[in-house]
Design a protein around this motif. Structure first.
Motif, PDB file in Angstrom:
ATOM      1  N   ASN A  47       0.777  -1.237   0.000  1.00 55.23           N
ATOM      2  CA  ASN A  47       0.000   0.000   0.000  1.00 55.23           C
ATOM      3  C   ASN A  47       0.810   1.289   0.000  1.00 55.23           C
ATOM      4  OD1 ASN A  47      -2.390  -1.544   0.176  1.00 55.23           O
ATOM      5  ND2 ASN A  47      -2.151  -1.688   2.377  1.00 55.23           N
ATOM      6  N   THR A  48       2.125   1.197   0.085  1.00 53.03           N
ATOM      7  CA  THR A  48       2.922   2.422   0.111  1.00 53.03           C
ATOM      8  C   THR A  48       4.001   2.374  -0.963  1.00 53.03           C
ATOM      9  OG1 THR A  48       4.605   1.621   1.656  1.00 53.03           O
ATOM     10  CG2 THR A  48       2.619   2.597   2.624  1.00 53.03           C
ATOM     11  N   PRO A  49       4.471   3.536  -1.379  1.00 54.69           N
ATOM     12  CA  PRO A  49       5.575   3.571  -2.340  1.00 54.69           C
ATOM     13  C   PRO A  49       6.950   3.563  -1.660  1.00 54.69           C
ATOM     14  CG  PRO A  49       4.687   5.768  -2.055  1.00 54.69           C
ATOM     15  CD  PRO A  49       3.841   4.852  -1.209  1.00 54.69           C
ATOM     16  N   GLU A  50       6.988   3.355  -0.352  1.00 53.48           N
ATOM     17  CA  GLU A  50       8.251   3.365   0.389  1.00 53.48           C
ATOM     18  C   GLU A  50       9.236   2.365  -0.208  1.00 53.48           C
ATOM     19  OE1 GLU A  50       9.187   5.232   3.073  1.00 53.48           O
ATOM     20  OE2 GLU A  50       7.286   6.312   3.022  1.00 53.48           O
ATOM     21  N   SER A  51      10.513   2.690  -0.083  1.00 48.25           N
ATOM     22  CA  SER A  51      11.532   1.761  -0.569  1.00 48.25           C
ATOM     23  C   SER A  51      11.568   0.535   0.335  1.00 48.25           C
ATOM     24  CB  SER A  51      12.902   2.436  -0.570  1.00 48.25           C
ATOM     25  OG  SER A  51      13.365   2.603   0.760  1.00 48.25           O
ATOM     26  N   LEU A  52      12.043  -0.570  -0.210  1.00 49.25           N
ATOM     27  CA  LEU A  52      12.121  -1.802   0.571  1.00 49.25           C
ATOM     28  C   LEU A  52      13.089  -1.652   1.740  1.00 49.25           C
ATOM     29  CD1 LEU A  52      12.035  -4.550  -2.202  1.00 49.25           C
ATOM     30  CD2 LEU A  52      10.151  -3.621  -0.842  1.00 49.25           C
ATOM     31  N   THR A  53      14.125  -0.865   1.556  1.00 48.83           N
ATOM     32  CA  THR A  53      15.073  -0.628   2.640  1.00 48.83           C
ATOM     33  C   THR A  53      14.394   0.103   3.794  1.00 48.83           C
ATOM     34  OG1 THR A  53      16.875  -0.494   1.041  1.00 48.83           O
ATOM     35  CG2 THR A  53      17.304   0.400   3.227  1.00 48.83           C
ATOM     36  N   THR A  54      13.614   1.120   3.479  1.00 51.32           N
ATOM     37  CA  THR A  54      12.893   1.867   4.507  1.00 51.32           C
ATOM     38  C   THR A  54      11.913   0.968   5.242  1.00 51.32           C
ATOM     39  OG1 THR A  54      13.080   3.886   3.193  1.00 51.32           O
ATOM     40  CG2 THR A  54      11.400   3.865   4.917  1.00 51.32           C
ATOM     41  N   ILE A  55      11.182   0.161   4.497  1.00 48.36           N
ATOM     42  CA  ILE A  55      10.226  -0.777   5.105  1.00 48.36           C
ATOM     43  C   ILE A  55      10.964  -1.772   5.998  1.00 48.36           C
ATOM     44  CG2 ILE A  55       8.593  -2.651   4.634  1.00 48.36           C
ATOM     45  CD1 ILE A  55       7.777  -1.089   2.085  1.00 48.36           C
ATOM     46  N   ALA A  56      12.082  -2.272   5.503  1.00 47.36           N
ATOM     47  CA  ALA A  56      12.847  -3.254   6.269  1.00 47.36           C
ATOM     48  C   ALA A  56      13.257  -2.681   7.620  1.00 47.36           C
ATOM     49  CB  ALA A  56      14.081  -3.688   5.478  1.00 47.36           C
ATOM     50  N   TYR A  57      13.836  -1.505   7.632  1.00 44.99           N
ATOM     51  CA  TYR A  57      14.276  -0.902   8.889  1.00 44.99           C
ATOM     52  C   TYR A  57      13.094  -0.536   9.775  1.00 44.99           C
ATOM     53  CZ  TYR A  57      19.023  -0.740   7.101  1.00 44.99           C
ATOM     54  OH  TYR A  57      20.264  -1.077   6.615  1.00 44.99           O
ATOM     55  N   HIS A  58      12.023  -0.057   9.177  1.00 45.79           N
ATOM     56  CA  HIS A  58      10.837   0.330   9.943  1.00 45.79           C
ATOM     57  C   HIS A  58      10.202  -0.878  10.642  1.00 45.79           C
ATOM     58  CE1 HIS A  58       7.366   2.724  11.080  1.00 45.79           C
ATOM     59  NE2 HIS A  58       6.594   1.754  10.620  1.00 45.79           N
ATOM     60  N   CYS A  59      10.293  -2.055  10.032  1.00 45.78           N
ATOM     61  CA  CYS A  59       9.658  -3.255  10.580  1.00 45.78           C
ATOM     62  C   CYS A  59      10.598  -4.095  11.445  1.00 45.78           C
ATOM     63  CB  CYS A  59       9.096  -4.107   9.448  1.00 45.78           C
ATOM     64  SG  CYS A  59       7.754  -3.283   8.577  1.00 45.78           S
ATOM     65  N   GLY A  60      11.843  -3.641  11.627  1.00 46.22           N
ATOM     66  CA  GLY A  60      12.746  -4.334  12.532  1.00 46.22           C
ATOM     67  C   GLY A  60      13.675  -5.343  11.898  1.00 46.22           C
ATOM     68  N   TYR A  61      13.803  -5.319  10.577  1.00 44.10           N
ATOM     69  CA  TYR A  61      14.752  -6.210   9.911  1.00 44.10           C
ATOM     70  C   TYR A  61      16.147  -5.595   9.981  1.00 44.10           C
ATOM     71  CZ  TYR A  61      10.729  -8.724   8.069  1.00 44.10           C
ATOM     72  OH  TYR A  61       9.581  -9.447   7.956  1.00 44.10           O
TER      73      TYR A  61
END
Length: 164
Positions: A110-124
């Protein structure tokens, strides 16, 4: 009651029938129900401990650091693992993985966020770790899911059900 609990109630019934007077029968029943309450109280304490542990996990951005959680909670790592396995059916690390994935899925779709941003935001730890775990749960990469799957589509549901 026999159909629900089987032999446990037969034993209780036999103990009640073996006693002579009404007071003795009441005592047998009281002991039985007190044992049940103690057993449920113990289970509720374990559930409360799990809830507190889960809150700690969520406060740490779904990053599981079992030694730190064990030290701060005063519970051994082994007991924490046992609590998760017996009450949730999965290990603490698997639970952390599931929660991270569940947090990342709507962000990917649902978002255009980069995968790196999502990864860090979700605790990866990094993008590679995120992609590897996402693929473990769905069978496809996050970028492939963005390009080929529609939100709540049957294909997405089937892909998500492959993983764990």
């Amino acid at each position: 009651m026999y159909d629900v609990t089987g032999s446990e109630n037969r034993n209780l019934y036999d103990r009640i029938m073996d006693t002579g007077d009404l007071c003795s029968k009441i005592n047998v029943l009281e002991k039985y129900f007190l044992q049940k309450l103690k057993k449920n109280e113990s289970h509720l304490k374990k559930v409360a401990i799990l809830h507190a542990l889960n809150q700690q996990l969520f406060m740490n951005q779904n990053v599981l650091n079992l030694p730190v959680i064990a030290q701060s909670s005063g519970i051994s790592e082994r007991y924490i693992q046992k609590l998760y396995l017996t009450n949730m059916g999965i290990s603490p690390s698997s639970f952390a993985s599931v929660t991270r994935f569940n947090k990342s899925l709507p962000m990917v779709l649902n978002t255009p966020e980069s995968l790196t941003t999502i990864a860090y935001h979700c605790g990866y730890y990094d993008q590679a770790h995120f992609i590897k775990e996402f693929k473990k749960f769905t069978g496809i990469t996050p970028s492939a899911s963005r390009h080929s799957l529609i939100k709540n589509d049957a294909d997405l549901q089937q892909a998500v059900n492959i993983g764990f």
